[in-house]
Design an enzyme around this catalytic site. Structure first.
Site, short mmCIF file in Angstrom:
data_model
loop_
_atom_site.label_atom_id
_atom_site.label_comp_id
_atom_site.label_asym_id
_atom_site.label_seq_id
_atom_site.Cartn_x
_atom_site.Cartn_y
_atom_site.Cartn_z
N HIS A 42 0.82 -1.21 0.00
CA HIS A 42 0.00 0.00 0.00
C HIS A 42 0.86 1.27 0.00
O HIS A 42 0.50 2.27 -0.60
CB HIS A 42 -0.92 -0.01 1.22
CG HIS A 42 -1.98 1.04 1.20
ND1 HIS A 42 -3.12 0.94 0.42
CD2 HIS A 42 -2.10 2.22 1.87
CE1 HIS A 42 -3.88 2.00 0.61
NE2 HIS A 42 -3.28 2.79 1.48
N HIS A 84 -10.24 2.80 -0.34
CA HIS A 84 -10.40 2.32 1.02
C HIS A 84 -11.23 1.04 0.96
O HIS A 84 -12.29 0.93 1.58
CB HIS A 84 -11.06 3.39 1.91
CG HIS A 84 -10.28 3.65 3.16
ND1 HIS A 84 -10.85 3.91 4.39
CD2 HIS A 84 -8.94 3.66 3.39
CE1 HIS A 84 -9.91 4.09 5.29
NE2 HIS A 84 -8.74 3.95 4.71
#
Length: 734
Positions: free
Chosen positions: A49, A95
């Protein structure tokens, strides 16, 4: 005061998402075993990420420069110059994993995080968009996820006070175990007053701003870098909790200290919290950073250095402050009721040192934390081309009117009003075109200039042919901006894929990036920011490849922007672009014929540019009274959308003899638009359009779409189907 920390074992290393060879790399880099806190820091900085270790090598192929680009990828958000001393700051982020575990807070904090990325650069947010992908409507969890995610997006954006003006919502069984929440924010700043993350100057105070640090969100970035299995509910503590009212205060305080020239550098505490923000600020400025965690404002007692460094509590910033401005900056933050604490300083050592309770909890080389993150050239396999589906080989199972009425009420094509009416899309008073059209139009200040904003991707195309699907996603965003009269300027992307350690998934990622790059170059539509979200799969089943494209364009005069609704009766309907009747991967083939197969429509970027330039000129000259791009569902669906938006029907000509009627009306050929013009001007307009395919296909009027040889398709009946599916489904009755 010594603190007892766990021993570093292979199991503990694995729990932190680090592979054995990556841990060996850490040992070689620092010459010893890491402390527990250092292990957490490496885990945060080296996960997928934050480090883009699987995608970085391929992302370098994206075009990121143009004369109007002020800041490309590498900062909190991208920045483009739109003239008159103004800049647009924008970015999209995912998200996904948090929103599957806890849909309301996952979606809400996704919106909060992307807003911070924009105002960290010195911009005031003026609009949000989103792209949401959910599982099969019949799946047990889908309704719960839709309800929670939509409420979370609306709850945060509405409370913060920024309009949510556009986006996408789709349903497919491949998202059953891993829905996608991609959030985009757009802000406005003075072009000469952009703020960056690179620290400068030795001995400068590092200031913690905003809300207090808690234990929520610890390992959030690591969790977002791993695929799911059946224990996803156990990951609930890794989801952050948002407070939009605190973020609104943070926005105003940050913009005020920026206006008072207090800031050297500023960075949002997003993924990996204090760790990532501090390391990035120091590394970008070729400086070291020392943090004193005893000074960090905490809302929970007894927090360890490990917890403080990895917490992803929301509404927090880190800033390098001009020393002489410290009292003024503190007074501003206290006025807004926010925490302000000097928690460290810049050093010349290029070391990242973390102290807590009198102990040094971490002492690491700051540049290498980012620069030495693993960079993988993962093996990839580009899937073989699928066969082209010939229109003649697709037997229509029902009449054209029946097919249209069925398609317009399917989950993908039905109205998403139930979603966007939960968002405040008109707050701030500058929303010119609301959700439901091709692109949102948002006026800049008092006008006349406006922005055209869109979020687009067609995952089924990307699954069938990653390269063509990547091209099409960019072309679709470019078309949607064009269809409202905007000049496309730049894009942000959010690349959502499965596990990159599987060569076929890595092949999808590589193919889509290559397609995006080719389209961006051909259309002068550079990538200025973005996000990569990998490991979107559950129990080994990956999502559809979903490279969402967030496009931004500018309109010189918002009063001349085009809408998709038919404007009046008795106007000529022009079809611009070539129609061959491409049915492969079309919604007609999937939802009417039950065949999800074939090659997707090819994207001719020369045609895209030529046809789009023609449409934009017709809108700018005031000739086009309505305009709409043709995408999902094809020509007849686009006509139905124009008719439903206006309540005006149309008398339509017969399909050409050389194209089967169902392929002509429902094929998904690219680079096409519908434009209406006054009937008296139709011949002149068609004569003006040289070198671009154009044909007159009908005249507006009446209360139905009238197809040659078919029963009339009543606009009222279409509207009932179009508006009915989603509210009925969410009420539990569909």
């Amino acid at each position: 005061m010594s603190r007892i920390e766990p021993n570093i074992t292979p199991a503990l290393v694995a729990e932190h998402g680090l592979k054995p060879d990556e841990y060996e790399r850490i040992l070689k880099l620092i010459g010893r075993a890491p402390t527990f806190t250092e292990l957490g820091i490496f885990s945060a900085m080296w996960n997928e990420h934050c480090s883009y270790k699987s995608s970085r090598v391929h992302l370098r192929g994206l075009p990121t420069k143009a004369p109007w680009v002020i800041q490309g990828p590498g900062e909190n958000a991208g920045v483009i110059d739109i003239g008159d001393g103004l800049a647009v700051v924008f970015k999209m982020e995912s998200h996904n994993h948090p929103s599957f575990i806890e849909p309301y807070q996952g979606a809400a904090t996704g919106v909060g995080g992307i807003l911070r990325d924009v105002f960290t650069m010195g911009a005031r947010p003026i609009a949000c968009l989103n792209a949401l992908s959910f599982g099969d409507p019949d799946h047990a969890k889908t309704r719960h996820l839709v309800s929670g995610v939509v409420a979370g997006v609306g709850g945060y954006g509405n409370s913060f006070g920024v309009p949510t003006v556009g986006g996408q919502v789709r349903f497919h069984s491949r998202y059953n175990g891993n829905n996608l929440v991609n959030a985009m924010a757009v802000g406005l700043a003075d072009a000469d007053k952009i703020f960056y993350a690179a620290a400068s100057g030795v001995g400068m105070p590092i200031v913690y701003l905003g809300s207090k640090t808690g234990r929520d969100g610890i390992h959030g970035a690591s969790m977002a870098s791993a695929e799911f299995d059946d224990d996803s509910e156990e990951k609930r503590p890794t989801v952050q909790v948002g407070d939009p009212f605190a973020e609104k205060l943070l926005l105003e305080a940050c913009l005020e200290i920026m206006a008072n020239d207090c800031v050297i550098a500023i960075q949002d505490m997003g993924a990996a919290g204090l760790t990532c923000s501090a390391v990035e600020m120091g590394a970008k400025g070729d400086l070291g950073v020392t943090l004193e965690l005893d000074k960090v404002p905490c809302r929970e007692t007894g927090m360890s250095a490990y917890e403080m460094m990895l917490s992803e509590s929301q509404e927090r910033m880190l800033m390098v402050l001009k020393p002489e401005k410290e009292q003024q900056a503190e007074a501003i933050f206290r006025k807004w009721g926010l925490d302000f604490a000097v928690v460290g300083s810049t050093t010349p050592t290029k070391r990242f040192i973390v102290k807590h309770g009198g102990d040094v909890m971490a002492d690491l080389p700051i540049k290498e934390l980012g620069d030495e993150a693993p960079l993988y050239h993962r093996p990839f396999v580009i899937a073989a081309k699928l066969p082209v589906i010939k229109a003649m080989d697709v037997r229509p199972p029902m009449r054209l009117p029946d097919a249209l009425e069925k398609l317009i009420g399917t989950p993908d094509l039905c109205s998403k009003r139930w979603v966007w009416e939960q968002y405040d899309h008109i707050i701030l008073g500058n929303t010119v075109q609301r959700p439901g059209g091709d692109a949102a139009v948002v006026r800049i200040n008092d006008g006349p200039k406006a922005l055209a904003l869109t979020a687009d991707v067609t995952p089924r195309y990307c699954e069938a042919d990653a390269f063509e699907g990547g091209k099409q996603a960019v072309a679709e965003a470019w078309r949607n901006i064009t269809a409202v009269g905007g000049t496309p300027l730049a894009l942000t992307d959010n690349l959502n894929f499965g596990n990159p350690e599987r060569p076929e998934i890595m092949g999808q990622l590589v193919g889509c990036i290559r397609g995006i790059a080719e389209a961006c170059k051909a259309l002068d539509f550079p990538v200025v920011s973005g996000n990569v979200s990998l490991y979107n799969e559950t129990n080994g089943k990956a999502i559809l490849p979903t490279p969402t494209i967030g496009g931004v364009g500018v309109i010189a005069d918002f009063t001349k922007s085009a809408k998709l609704a038919f404007k009046a009766e008795g106007e000529a309907i022009l079809l611009i672009g070539e129609t061959l009747g491409w049915l492969g991967q079309s919604l007609y083939l999937r939802d009417i014929c039950g065949r999800e197969e074939g090659a997707p429509p090819p994207v001719d970027l020369v045609e895209e540019r030529e046809n789009g330039d023609v449409v934009r000129a017709l809108i700018a000259d005031g000739v086009a009274t309505a305009a709409h791009d043709i995408s999902d569902g094809g020509l007849l669906v686009a006509l139905a959308e124009m008719a439903m938006a206006s309540g005006i029907g149309a008398q339509l000509d017969a399909a050409p003899e050389d194209t089967p009627a169902h392929a002509f009306w429902f094929g998904e050929d690219q680079a096409r638009y519908l434009v209406t013009v006054p009937l008296a001007q139709a011949d002149a307009v068609m004569a003006r359009i040289e070198g671009v395919p154009v044909q007159r296909i009908g005249i507006t009027g009446g209360a139905a779409l009238a197809l040659s040889g078919e029963r009339p398709i009543l606009i009222k009946a279409l509207n009932e189907r179009f508006e009915g599916w989603l509210p009925t489904y969410m009420a539990g009755a569909a």
